[in-house]
Design an enzyme around this catalytic site. Structure first.
Site, PDB file in Angstrom:
ATOM      1  N   SER A  90      -9.238  -0.767   7.816  1.00 31.01           N
ATOM      2  CA  SER A  90      -8.635  -0.682   6.483  1.00 31.01           C
ATOM      3  C   SER A  90      -7.855  -1.914   6.061  1.00 31.01           C
ATOM      4  CB  SER A  90      -7.736   0.558   6.403  1.00 31.01           C
ATOM      5  OG  SER A  90      -8.509   1.724   6.555  1.00 31.01           O
TER       6      SER A  90
ATOM      7  N   SER B  55      -9.274   1.202   3.480  1.00 31.89           N
ATOM      8  CA  SER B  55      -8.570   2.036   2.524  1.00 31.89           C
ATOM      9  C   SER B  55      -7.518   1.262   1.730  1.00 31.89           C
ATOM     10  CB  SER B  55      -7.899   3.201   3.270  1.00 31.89           C
ATOM     11  OG  SER B  55      -6.915   2.745   4.186  1.00 31.89           O
TER      12      SER B  55
ATOM     13  N   LYS C  14       0.857  -1.187   0.000  1.00 32.08           N
ATOM     14  CA  LYS C  14       0.000   0.000   0.000  1.00 32.08           C
ATOM     15  C   LYS C  14       0.892   1.237   0.000  1.00 32.08           C
ATOM     16  CE  LYS C  14      -3.714   1.994   2.885  1.00 32.08           C
ATOM     17  NZ  LYS C  14      -4.528   1.759   4.109  1.00 32.08           N
TER      18      LYS C  14
END
Length: 521
Positions: A203, A179, A103
């Site tokens: 997330s 996320s 990420k």
């Protein structure tokens, strides 16, 4: 996974007589890949090429999942160097030559770290995040930095101002989770072997459940946040997301541990197991385990019927596999409301952002929240602007103190419940409501009234495993185990046992196999 592959990973099993083996990229674990590389049938360079081919075929073409922000142009060269080490007799461990996706909140000294925020497109850290450095030292190859829900900017859920909307390979019309949306979709589509997500309020758990993956949000303090964008020092956590419990455990072995730059990790000293986390993977891990079915977090009513049915099937499967179920388990509290009232990030976000930005080099495009607001204008999230303007010091914030107290109370309730009933863990669904459409109103998977993210607010560890699919839209359903602090070995054992007896992992139809992804040796 073959016995030979498990032996390569370091699990103590007898080596069977040599025979033909088949490696399928769609199902290959870290252990399978190591076995193939040890035999000479696969190289790290070839593995990088296979994943790059999939990215080329499906990220901006085909279903256009849009998971990648930055590809590592040196990945092939890094793979060749690792192959040379292997030929020279040096294998660093189970992650040697394995492809990792990160990420884009994790600092990388050789790739920009943007958080998906357009004004930070050229932000180049000077050093690796703690966990990135650990993974590279273990021989992993960071192939790409991933798209995500914008860390700082106003964008739709699962989308960024820099790169746009991430799509789920299971149904491109449905919300992929946030996320860590790019990690969820990218790993589900086999763009890498294992991914890194991060979690403030779900997330890791949301995109794990939405993409038929295994995801681990560990005990707060087990994994360092140094060099990672964060919104809440109290809640922020990083962890692995992958296609099997074994793969996530192998990453955890590399990244868990003490970091002097993140004082929260002091708590892990003396609390980590003496043997690798991978050693706790067990096909019969549910047998005789005492598990409480946390009915407080099972919603009912219109729209929840299919999800509840999937959860009841999961409960039955656990029982059939030998688990000793305590059902129902209830706290007597409105845990859903407790969860909603426990969020601290809205108070901490400006201070957390300033701390991260201050660690960037002088050449970074943004180094303070005030500068972010000035340069980003209307792109910046209103919550960040509001937090930056709040004149009350955090140590005097009544709202933050109330959130901390709520978190402490919630954690105490859950731990006391497990102690009282002598439970190894709690079992609950991630969600029972249907998936949102991309760009929808967040009714199902983002709103605290429909998702279960107790671990985010308590700091207790949770692991999510695939639990089937919603019949109406084909979107995945996730089951989670929550345990006491530092109970990762127990959760790995339970989750791997559930994984072994249910086998819900299924490849998405939008990203089918490509030529060359099956190797017989």
């Amino acid at each position: 996974m073959t016995l030979r592959a498990l032996l390569v990973l370091g699990v103590g099993l007898a080596l069977p007589p040599a025979s033909a083996a088949t490696l399928d990229l769609a199902t290959a674990s870290v252990a399978d890949l190591q076995a193939a590389m040890s035999s000479g049938a696969l190289t790290a360079e070839k593995l990088v090429a296979l994943h790059l081919a999939r990215i080329d075929a499906y990220d901006q073409q085909g279903p256009k999942l849009n998971t990648i922000i930055t590809l590592n142009p040196r990945a092939t060269a890094e793979a060749r160097a690792l192959d040379a080490e292997r030929r020279a007799g040096k294998v660093r461990g189970p992650l040697h030559g394995i492809v990792i996706l990160a990420k884009d909140v994790y600092d990388t000294k050789d790739l920009p770290t943007t958080g998906g925020f357009l004004p930070m497109a050229a932000s180049q850290p000077s050093r690796d995040a703690f966990v990135i450095a650990r993974l590279r030292a273990a021989g992993a190859i960071v192939l790409a930095k991933l798209n995500q829900s914008d860390w700082y900017g106003v964008a739709p859920r699962g989308a960024s101002t820099l790169k746009g909307q991430v799509l789920s390979p299971y149904n491109v019309a449905k919300f992929p989770g946030s996320s860590s949306s790019g990690t969820g979709a990218g790993i589900a589509a086999w763009f890498g072997t294992v991914g890194l997500g991060s979690d403030t309020g779900g997330s890791i758990t949301i995109p794990t459940a939405q993409n038929n993956l295994v995801g681990f949000a560990t005990t707060h303090g087990l994994v360092s946040r140094t060099g990672m964008m964060w919104s809440s020092p109290r809640q922020e956590n990083g962890g692995p997301m992958g296609r099997s419990v074994l793969d996530c455990a192998a990453v955890l072995d590399a990244i868990a541990g003490y970091d002097a730059a993140d004082l929260a990790t002091e708590a892990c000293i003396g609390r980590m197991p003496d043997r690798p986390y991978t050693s706790y993977v067990h096909a019969e891990g549910l047998r005789s385990a005492r598990i409480g079915v946390l009915r407080d977090m099972v919603r009912t009513g219109p729209g929840h019927e299919a999800g509840v049915a999937l959860f009841e099937k999961a409960v039955a499967d656990a029982k059939k596999a030998g688990a000793l179920l305590v059902d129902p388990v209830r706290t007597g509290l409105d845990l859903i409301q407790f969860q909603a009232d426990a969020a601290a990030s809205s108070f901490e976000v400006a201070a957390a952002i300033n701390k991260y930005l201050a660690g960037l080099p002088d050449t970074a495009p943004i180094r303070t929240v005030d500068e972010m607001i000035a340069k980003g204008g209307k792109l910046v999230k209103p919550g960040i602007v509001e937090a930056a303007k709040n004149p009350t010091p955090l140590e005097r914030s009544a709202g933050l103190l109330a959130a901390y107290r709520q978190q402490d109370a919630l954690r105490t309730v859950l731990v006391e419940l497990m102690d009282k009933l002598q439970l190894d863990a709690l079992l609950l669904p991630f969600r029972t409501f249907r998936s949102d459409d991309v760009g929808g109103d967040a009714r199902s998977t983002q709103s605290p009234d429909t998702r279960n993210t107790l671990s985010s607010y308590t700091g207790l560890p949770t692991i999510i495993v695939p639990g089937g699919f919603f019949p109406a839209d084909g979107m995945p359903f996730g089951v989670q185990f929550i345990g006491r602090a530092w109970s990762e070995p127990t959760l790995i054992k339970l989750a791997s046992g559930f994984e072994a007896v249910t086998r819900h992992r299924k490849a998405p139809s939008t990203t089918p196999p490509l030529v060359g992804e099956t190797i017989t040796y």
